[in-house]
Write an enzyme that holds these catalytic residues in place. Structure first.
Site, PDB file in Angstrom:
ATOM      1  N   ASP A 122      10.994  76.637 -38.471  1.00 13.31           N
ATOM      2  CA  ASP A 122      10.047  75.649 -37.879  1.00 13.31           C
ATOM      3  C   ASP A 122       9.844  74.718 -39.207  1.00 13.31           C
ATOM      4  O   ASP A 122       8.658  74.454 -39.543  1.00 13.31           O
ATOM      5  CB  ASP A 122       9.023  76.177 -37.548  1.00 13.31           C
ATOM      6  CG  ASP A 122       7.979  74.875 -36.824  1.00 13.31           C
ATOM      7  OD1 ASP A 122       8.414  73.869 -36.508  1.00 13.31           O
ATOM      8  OD2 ASP A 122       6.684  75.191 -36.652  1.00 13.31           O
ATOM      9  N   HIS A 179      -0.229  81.628 -38.224  1.00 15.47           N
ATOM     10  CA  HIS A 179       0.876  82.890 -37.892  1.00 15.47           C
ATOM     11  C   HIS A 179       1.792  83.227 -39.179  1.00 15.47           C
ATOM     12  O   HIS A 179       1.637  82.555 -40.204  1.00 15.47           O
ATOM     13  CB  HIS A 179       1.780  82.312 -36.545  1.00 15.47           C
ATOM     14  CG  HIS A 179       2.176  80.750 -36.815  1.00 15.47           C
ATOM     15  ND1 HIS A 179       1.385  79.587 -36.107  1.00 15.47           N
ATOM     16  CD2 HIS A 179       2.943  79.812 -37.758  1.00 15.47           C
ATOM     17  CE1 HIS A 179       2.059  78.513 -36.766  1.00 15.47           C
ATOM     18  NE2 HIS A 179       2.815  78.735 -37.563  1.00 15.47           N
ATOM     19  N   GLN A 235       7.220  82.546 -34.435  1.00 14.59           N
ATOM     20  CA  GLN A 235       6.107  82.696 -35.232  1.00 14.59           C
ATOM     21  C   GLN A 235       4.996  83.480 -34.420  1.00 14.59           C
ATOM     22  O   GLN A 235       4.287  82.834 -33.356  1.00 14.59           O
ATOM     23  CB  GLN A 235       5.703  81.078 -35.160  1.00 14.59           C
ATOM     24  CG  GLN A 235       6.506  80.283 -36.304  1.00 14.59           C
ATOM     25  CD  GLN A 235       6.465  78.612 -35.945  1.00 14.59           C
ATOM     26  OE1 GLN A 235       6.400  78.250 -34.705  1.00 14.59           O
ATOM     27  NE2 GLN A 235       6.220  78.090 -36.967  1.00 14.59           N
ATOM     28  N   ARG A 281      -3.732  72.668 -47.678  1.00 16.99           N
ATOM     29  CA  ARG A 281      -3.564  72.207 -46.363  1.00 16.99           C
ATOM     30  C   ARG A 281      -3.559  73.440 -45.384  1.00 16.99           C
ATOM     31  O   ARG A 281      -2.483  73.961 -45.250  1.00 16.99           O
ATOM     32  CB  ARG A 281      -2.485  71.495 -46.007  1.00 16.99           C
ATOM     33  CG  ARG A 281      -2.286  70.909 -44.555  1.00 16.99           C
ATOM     34  CD  ARG A 281      -0.874  70.012 -44.437  1.00 16.99           C
ATOM     35  NE  ARG A 281      -0.625  69.622 -43.158  1.00 16.99           N
ATOM     36  CZ  ARG A 281       0.015  70.246 -42.229  1.00 16.99           C
ATOM     37  NH1 ARG A 281       0.281  71.454 -42.223  1.00 16.99           N
ATOM     38  NH2 ARG A 281       0.357  69.401 -41.119  1.00 16.99           N
ATOM     39  N   ASP A 320      -3.031  74.701 -42.213  1.00 19.99           N
ATOM     40  CA  ASP A 320      -1.983  74.405 -41.174  1.00 19.99           C
ATOM     41  C   ASP A 320      -2.516  74.799 -39.716  1.00 19.99           C
ATOM     42  O   ASP A 320      -3.146  75.976 -39.880  1.00 19.99           O
ATOM     43  CB  ASP A 320      -0.549  75.009 -41.301  1.00 19.99           C
ATOM     44  CG  ASP A 320       0.207  74.606 -40.440  1.00 19.99           C
ATOM     45  OD1 ASP A 320       0.643  73.209 -40.250  1.00 19.99           O
ATOM     46  OD2 ASP A 320       0.865  75.461 -39.708  1.00 19.99           O
ATOM     47  N   GLU A 337      -5.660  70.516 -41.212  1.00 21.89           N
ATOM     48  CA  GLU A 337      -4.751  69.931 -40.215  1.00 21.89           C
ATOM     49  C   GLU A 337      -5.363  70.110 -38.842  1.00 21.89           C
ATOM     50  O   GLU A 337      -5.070  70.934 -38.076  1.00 21.89           O
ATOM     51  CB  GLU A 337      -3.323  70.509 -40.187  1.00 21.89           C
ATOM     52  CG  GLU A 337      -2.332  69.411 -39.649  1.00 21.89           C
ATOM     53  CD  GLU A 337      -1.468  70.195 -38.598  1.00 21.89           C
ATOM     54  OE1 GLU A 337      -0.570  69.523 -38.159  1.00 21.89           O
ATOM     55  OE2 GLU A 337      -1.285  71.327 -38.641  1.00 21.89           O
ATOM     56  N   ASP A 371       5.851  65.582 -38.532  1.00 23.36           N
ATOM     57  CA  ASP A 371       5.582  65.656 -37.226  1.00 23.36           C
ATOM     58  C   ASP A 371       5.924  64.655 -36.369  1.00 23.36           C
ATOM     59  O   ASP A 371       5.889  63.287 -36.769  1.00 23.36           O
ATOM     60  CB  ASP A 371       4.259  66.154 -37.027  1.00 23.36           C
ATOM     61  CG  ASP A 371       4.363  67.685 -37.306  1.00 23.36           C
ATOM     62  OD1 ASP A 371       5.149  68.369 -37.110  1.00 23.36           O
ATOM     63  OD2 ASP A 371       3.228  68.252 -37.770  1.00 23.36           O
ATOM     64  N   ARG A 415      12.109  66.071 -34.084  1.00 22.55           N
ATOM     65  CA  ARG A 415      11.369  65.771 -35.442  1.00 22.55           C
ATOM     66  C   ARG A 415      12.256  65.740 -36.603  1.00 22.55           C
ATOM     67  O   ARG A 415      12.000  65.145 -37.571  1.00 22.55           O
ATOM     68  CB  ARG A 415      10.239  66.790 -35.736  1.00 22.55           C
ATOM     69  CG  ARG A 415       9.034  66.857 -34.600  1.00 22.55           C
ATOM     70  CD  ARG A 415       8.200  68.151 -35.068  1.00 22.55           C
ATOM     71  NE  ARG A 415       8.716  69.129 -35.036  1.00 22.55           N
ATOM     72  CZ  ARG A 415       8.037  70.340 -35.164  1.00 22.55           C
ATOM     73  NH1 ARG A 415       6.781  70.226 -35.378  1.00 22.55           N
ATOM     74  NH2 ARG A 415       8.505  71.489 -35.123  1.00 22.55           N
TER      75      ARG A 415
HETATM   76  C1  GLC Z   1       1.791  72.269 -37.910  1.00 26.01           C
HETATM   77  C2  GLC Z   1       2.844  71.510 -38.643  1.00 26.01           C
HETATM   78  C3  GLC Z   1       4.039  71.717 -37.730  1.00 26.01           C
HETATM   79  C4  GLC Z   1       4.535  73.076 -37.399  1.00 26.01           C
HETATM   80  C5  GLC Z   1       3.238  73.642 -36.690  1.00 26.01           C
HETATM   81  C6  GLC Z   1       3.358  75.081 -36.611  1.00 26.01           C
HETATM   82  O1  GLC Z   1       1.165  71.531 -36.826  1.00 26.01           O
HETATM   83  O2  GLC Z   1       2.571  70.343 -39.007  1.00 26.01           O
HETATM   84  O3  GLC Z   1       5.162  70.998 -38.312  1.00 26.01           O
HETATM   85  O4  GLC Z   1       5.344  72.842 -36.292  1.00 26.01           O
HETATM   86  O5  GLC Z   1       1.992  73.470 -37.551  1.00 26.01           O
HETATM   87  O6  GLC Z   1       2.956  75.818 -37.849  1.00 26.01           O
END
Ligand code: GLC
Length: 557
Positions: free
Chosen positions: A118, A161, A229, A259, A261, A303, A371, A495
């Site tokens: 990912d 995750h 994940q 960051r 996530d 995020e 993204d 993406r």
């Molecule tokens: C966040 C990331 C994205 C990813 C997701 C899962 O949103 O920006 O790219 O797929 O997390 O970790």
């Protein structure tokens, strides 16, 4: 400072937060032993922190507004796409200076399984850099080199995750009870089915559902994102503690901005949508305090790609702050909506809303990132103006696909959901603004319009309150990259269309006056511009001037 003085300073910070931290920890985990372990480890990370980072801690503690000074320009990038590896990034720092960038977001760079990564957001080892990109020592070299140039470094902390290849997951799969508690396992589909009734899907097409069945163990695992994940179980204090140690590990590697996530997803409760639950905020608040005790120069960037009412609470309150910075996701989507509809009303409304928020809120403003763009627009308002959500989204997607009369954009849909009819969108800023089509058709007039659009969006971003964040490649008008379709591991995920390699031959283009890249890089609005061109080159170099203009309300462009 002597060790005694430093220790005293640590104790003071610790004392300041101790009661609240303990209170919250016990509220969630009710486990004094684990809390004690956390406190001991926090001191250990503090003791191991390099002297130069402690100096940075002091400097920023003395000037806590350091990131609100209107002098930050960010860029986010995949290390491999930009310069192959971390040493490559180090060797290109001069280019970033030329771009006026002093905040560098290095996208996920930790060990991740090939083909099940990912884009790096499936971490298999939180303490190891992907071997192709380098080592932890290389990362520390890059952060130190950035600091020498007054550049801050941001890194992703994927906390919701781990990869199914992470040691914890492997040991859980092998049946070790202790590690099974790190994740969510189910013997049959009864409880997953109950969750599925209320939990939306993140990737409805590329990874439908929130659970994955593992035939080898005959069980279901919670996997909100891709099946590989595995969602971490933050009800387990061991998970919280270990993830806090990972976070402090990166703070000590010289990372300035963490960051966090997909943070809204970290707490799960049956019967809810498992997004933004109160315990998420408790955890973020604890992270903030842990950081303020151990490494106060480090910032938390959340995020939170959610509707506005869900975003602002992640700043916390004045007394109990959570994140230092959040993404300005609604403005980003609304900006593209304006381009597609040629209707500025919604953007104006969004600007009014933002202007009404506390001045302390720091947003990261952006046009594009790695993204997709989700069309999280203010639909109640659009509805008042006679526009319904579904046809509106359909129109914007059609527009950016280039399927509408007069459209200039190129790009692709993302996770088009056949059930809800919903779809998000992928493409680079330049391709979505028409540069790709114009270049293909060798149409100079179209090209000038397209460049004007790219520049208008960027100029707008630079006037917004907060930190402007460029997506690497956009500064030279990087186009869509269709080669992902030849890669079996990427083909399903559009993406990758906007995750192409940075083409360094563009430096030659930049020397050619009038090339598309040069006009974008230098901010050359053309005679076709709908907005009044600045007599100087409207480049990133004059962003300070733009800011001043905005502050004085002479909103000229
Ligand atoms: C966040 C990331 C994205 C990813 C997701 C899962 O949103 O920006 O790219 O797929 O997390 O970790």
């Amino acid at each position: 400072m002597t060790k005694e003085m430093l220790d005293k300073e640590y104790q003071e910070r610790f004392k300041k937060h101790y009661d609240e931290l303990k209170w919250l920890y016990m509220e969630v985990y009710d486990n004094m032993e684990m809390f004690q372990e956390l406190c001991d480890q926090m001191y250990k990370f503090y003791a191991e922190r390099k002297a130069y980072l402690k100096d940075l801690d002091h400097a920023r503690e003395a000037n806590p507004e350091w990131f609100k000074q209107n002098d930050m320009v960010g860029m986010m990038m995949y290390v491999d796409n930009f310069a192959d590896n971390l040493q490559g990034v180090k060797s290109k720092l001069d280019y970033l200076k030329d771009c006026q960038v002093n905040y560098l977001h290095l996208m996920p760079l930790l060990e991740t399984p090939k083909g099940r990564s990912d884009g790096g957001y499936a971490v298999a080892n939180f303490r190891k850099v992907q071997p192709e990109l380098g080592t932890m020592d290389d990362l520390e070299e890059v952060t130190a080199a950035c600091h020498e140039r007054n550049m801050s470094v941001c890194m992703d902390f994927v906390m919701n995750h781990t990869s199914e290849d992470h040691e914890w997951a492997m040991r859980a799969k092998a049946g070790e009870e202790e590690y099974r508690d790190y994740y969510f396992f189910f013997d049959n589909y009864d409880i997953p089915a109950q969750y599925e009734r209320t939990v939306p899907q993140v990737f409805p097409t590329t990874a439908p559902g929130n659970f994955t069945y593992y035939p080898e163990i005959g069980q279901y695992v919670m996997t909100s994102f891709y099946p590989y994940q595995w969602d971490l179980n933050y009800r387990n204090p061991r998970v919280f503690n270990e993830m806090m140690y990972n976070y402090l590990f990166f703070a000590n590697a010289g990372i300035d901005v963490i960051r966090i996530d997909a943070v809204p997803y970290i707490w799960k409760e049956l019967g809810t949508d498992c997004r933004n639950l109160p315990k998420v905020h408790t955890i973020v608040r604890m992270m903030r305090m842990i950081g303020e005790i151990v490494c106060p120069s480090v910032l938390l960037l959340g995020e939170v790609v959610m509707e506005p009412s869900k975003v602002a609470p992640y700043f916390g309150t004045v007394e109990k702050p959570e994140c230092h910075m959040l993404y300005n996701v609604t403005t980003m989507a609304t900006m593209w909506n304006t381009l597609a509809t040629r209707d500025t009303r919604l953007l104006k409304k969004q600007m009014d809303i933002l202007a009404g928020l506390p001045k302390d809120y720091v947003f990261l403003n952006y046009i594009r990132c790695h993204d997709d763009i989700g069309w999280g627009l203010d639909y109640p308002t659009l509805r008042m103006w006679g526009m319904e959500e579904r046809p509106h989204k359909q129109y914007i997607n059609d527009f950016f696909l280039g399927a509408v009369e007069g459209s200039y954009s190129r790009g692709e849909l993302y996770n088009a959901d056949p059930v809800t009819g919903d779809a998000r969108f992928c493409g680079t800023a330049a391709s979505m603004c028409g540069v790709e089509k114009a270049l293909d058709e060798k149409d100079e007039e179209q090209l000038q319009h397209a460049i004007n659009r790219v520049l208008t969006l960027h100029a707008f971003m630079f006037t917004e309150s907060g930190i402007p964040l460029l997506y690497s490649g956009d500064e030279v008008g990087q186009l869509n990259d269709y080669t992902y379709k030849d890669d079996v591991n990427k083909v399903e995920d559009s993406r990758y269309i906007h995750r192409g390699k940075f083409d360094w031959s563009v430096l030659e283009e930049l020397k050619k006056e009038g090339s598309a890249a040069e006009r974008i890089f230098n901010g050359q609005f053309s005679r076709y511009s709908l907005i009044k061109p600045d007599p100087d080159k409207l480049s990133y170099l004059i962003r300070r001037k733009l800011r001043v203009t905005v502050k004085n309300n002479l909103y000229t462009f």
